[in-house]
Scaffold this motif. Structure first.
Motif, PDB file in Angstrom:
ATOM      1  N   THR A  86      -4.621  -6.328  -0.893  1.00  0.00           N
ATOM      2  CA  THR A  86      -4.326  -5.079  -1.599  1.00  0.00           C
ATOM      3  C   THR A  86      -5.161  -4.944  -2.864  1.00  0.00           C
ATOM      4  OG1 THR A  86      -2.051  -5.150  -0.760  1.00  0.00           O
ATOM      5  CG2 THR A  86      -2.488  -3.710  -2.631  1.00  0.00           C
ATOM      6  N   GLU A 143      -2.571   2.697  -8.920  1.00  0.00           N
ATOM      7  CA  GLU A 143      -3.821   3.305  -8.452  1.00  0.00           C
ATOM      8  C   GLU A 143      -4.208   4.507  -9.310  1.00  0.00           C
ATOM      9  OE1 GLU A 143      -2.979   4.246  -4.447  1.00  0.00           O
ATOM     10  OE2 GLU A 143      -3.304   2.220  -3.682  1.00  0.00           O
ATOM     11  N   VAL A 153      -2.013  -5.712 -12.858  1.00  0.00           N
ATOM     12  CA  VAL A 153      -1.861  -5.312 -11.461  1.00  0.00           C
ATOM     13  C   VAL A 153      -1.495  -6.512 -10.603  1.00  0.00           C
ATOM     14  CG1 VAL A 153      -3.051  -4.344  -9.465  1.00  0.00           C
ATOM     15  CG2 VAL A 153      -3.447  -3.366 -11.728  1.00  0.00           C
ATOM     16  N   LEU A 167      -8.222  -2.210  -3.696  1.00  0.00           N
ATOM     17  CA  LEU A 167      -8.238  -1.415  -4.924  1.00  0.00           C
ATOM     18  C   LEU A 167      -9.558  -1.588  -5.670  1.00  0.00           C
ATOM     19  CD1 LEU A 167      -6.736   0.382  -6.982  1.00  0.00           C
ATOM     20  CD2 LEU A 167      -5.803  -1.719  -7.979  1.00  0.00           C
ATOM     21  N   SER A 225     -12.483   0.080  -3.716  1.00  0.00           N
ATOM     22  CA  SER A 225     -12.460   1.537  -3.907  1.00  0.00           C
ATOM     23  C   SER A 225     -12.980   1.903  -5.287  1.00  0.00           C
ATOM     24  CB  SER A 225     -11.037   2.061  -3.712  1.00  0.00           C
ATOM     25  OG  SER A 225     -10.548   1.753  -2.426  1.00  0.00           O
ATOM     26  N   LEU A 226     -12.598   1.114  -6.290  1.00  0.00           N
ATOM     27  CA  LEU A 226     -13.065   1.365  -7.648  1.00  0.00           C
ATOM     28  C   LEU A 226     -14.573   1.167  -7.751  1.00  0.00           C
ATOM     29  CD1 LEU A 226     -12.149   2.012 -10.550  1.00  0.00           C
ATOM     30  CD2 LEU A 226     -11.867  -0.445 -10.909  1.00  0.00           C
ATOM     31  N   MET A 245       2.561   0.760  -6.383  1.00  0.00           N
ATOM     32  CA  MET A 245       1.126   0.746  -6.160  1.00  0.00           C
ATOM     33  C   MET A 245       0.514   2.114  -6.396  1.00  0.00           C
ATOM     34  SD  MET A 245      -1.022  -1.564  -5.541  1.00  0.00           S
ATOM     35  CE  MET A 245      -2.808  -1.565  -5.359  1.00  0.00           C
ATOM     36  N   ARG A 246       1.240   3.163  -6.085  1.00  0.00           N
ATOM     37  CA  ARG A 246       0.733   4.517  -6.328  1.00  0.00           C
ATOM     38  C   ARG A 246       0.469   4.733  -7.812  1.00  0.00           C
ATOM     39  NH1 ARG A 246      -0.909   5.813  -1.327  1.00  0.00           N
ATOM     40  NH2 ARG A 246       0.800   5.877   0.177  1.00  0.00           N
ATOM     41  N   VAL A 266      -5.428   3.205 -12.738  1.00  0.00           N
ATOM     42  CA  VAL A 266      -6.740   2.569 -12.689  1.00  0.00           C
ATOM     43  C   VAL A 266      -7.847   3.588 -12.477  1.00  0.00           C
ATOM     44  CG1 VAL A 266      -8.181   1.003 -11.335  1.00  0.00           C
ATOM     45  CG2 VAL A 266      -5.859   0.333 -11.935  1.00  0.00           C
ATOM     46  N   PHE A 267      -7.665   4.504 -11.540  1.00  0.00           N
ATOM     47  CA  PHE A 267      -8.740   5.438 -11.214  1.00  0.00           C
ATOM     48  C   PHE A 267      -8.956   6.471 -12.318  1.00  0.00           C
ATOM     49  CE2 PHE A 267      -7.886   3.947  -6.830  1.00  0.00           C
ATOM     50  CZ  PHE A 267      -9.174   3.583  -6.510  1.00  0.00           C
ATOM     51  N   LEU A 281       0.810  -1.220   0.000  1.00  0.00           N
ATOM     52  CA  LEU A 281       0.000   0.000   0.000  1.00  0.00           C
ATOM     53  C   LEU A 281       0.843   1.269   0.000  1.00  0.00           C
ATOM     54  CD1 LEU A 281      -2.840  -1.011   2.495  1.00  0.00           C
ATOM     55  CD2 LEU A 281      -2.928  -0.952   0.009  1.00  0.00           C
TER      56      LEU A 281
END
Length: 316
Positions: A128, A32, A86, A132, A135-136, A28-29, A35-36, A23
């Protein structure tokens, strides 16, 4: 001499440490953000098209996953391509990095067994990936309410949650595959390339190979019903790919009007023509073999990685 105690001693420690590393890592940043941003763009484009083309649709929020507008692809297609990447990024260096840093023997010198180490790394990566995806899912639901002004129904929530769990199982297949490559190959670059090569085969070449395999089987003179038999063989071979299993699962869960993933019978066609969506429970029964196949692939791949790891020499 084997230590006394449970083989899962230290599992919680490994899980917490690996989850924190995932995380907080720069890798991972970047994932993220990618993806977002892509999800926000796809959902916004889909909402614009839904406003123009959809009238009274009881599953309007599910259309956010399947509707596309140039230059974006459907969100479900985007997830089908990105989730394996991912998962591979989370697992390709799970074990071989410890070898490269010469820390594996030090870790196992503690009251931590190989069982707990490998399982802890798997659960941390799954946690993890699950965070993700959750959250998505929340982001898509919130954007759908804001952009479309329609609250989700209970049926839509159940179907989207089932889709979320199916996506996690699909990512788990590629995660355990990447961990197996991490156990097999001592160099992280080699394990990453091996996992990506297998993903590329199933994504690009497997549909071609399944068609060639069906033709080869029929060329031996087997009478299986002509074109229908060839299609059935091709579909059976294609379902050996996790990509096809995931694609059929998402089709059945996100499109309630889908009543069959194989040949369509007359009774099913009559129900579809009447416009009656398939109930959620029936859709789950339709894709239950696919979900079982994805989970079984995770178990088999992890078992293979576990057996190989148990036989490896870990001394520095």
């Amino acid at each position: 001499m084997r230590r006394k105690g449970s083989p899962w001693t230290g599992l919680g420690t490994v899980l917490l440490k690996e989850t924190a590393d995932h995380l907080t890592s720069a890798r991972m940043r970047f994932l993220e953000i990618l993806v977002f941003l892509a999800a926000i763009g796809a959902v916004y484009a889909a909402s614009q098209r839904i406003r123009q083309t959809t009238g009274q649709d009881p599953f309007v929020l599910l259309r956010l996953y399947t509707t596309a507008q140039e230059p974006f692809m459907p969100l479900v297609t985007f997830l089908g391509l990105l989730v394996p990447l991912v998962a591979i990024a989370l697992g390709f260096d799970a074990i071989n990095t410890e070898h490269a840093r010469r820390t594996l023997s030090r870790i196992l010198a503690q009251p931590i067994y190989r069982d707990a180490l490998l399982m802890g790394k798997l659960l941390a990566a799954l946690l993890t990936l699950g965070l993700l995806l959750l959250s998505l899912w929340l982001l898509i639901a919130g954007l759908g309410i804001v952009l479309l002004g329609v609250p989700p129904s209970g049926e839509e929530i159940l179907r989207s949650l089932a889709f979320l769990l199916a996506t996690l199982a699909y990512g788990g297949v590629w995660l355990t595959l990447a961990m197996m490559c991490s156990v097999l190959f001592r160099q992280p670059a080699t394990s990453a390339l091996a996992a990506l090569a297998i993903w590329l085969i199933f994504t690009v070449f497997w549909p071609i190979l399944s068609g060639l395999g069906a033709q080869a089987i029929l060329s031996y003179g087997l009478e299986l019903g002509g074109a229908a038999g060839q299609s059935a063989i091709e579909q059976t071979i294609g379902r050996l790919s996790p990509n096809m299993l995931y694609g059929e699962v998402t089709l059945a869960l996100l499109s309630p009007e889908v009543r069959s993933l194989g040949p369509i019978f007359l009774s099913q066609l009559e129900g579809a023509l009447l416009g009656a969506p398939l109930p959620f429970g029936q859709s789950i029964l339709l894709v239950w073999p696919h979900l079982t196949g994805l989970v079984s692939a995770v178990v088999l791949l992890f078992t293979g990685a576990y057996l190989i790891f148990q036989r490896q020499e870990v001394r520095a």
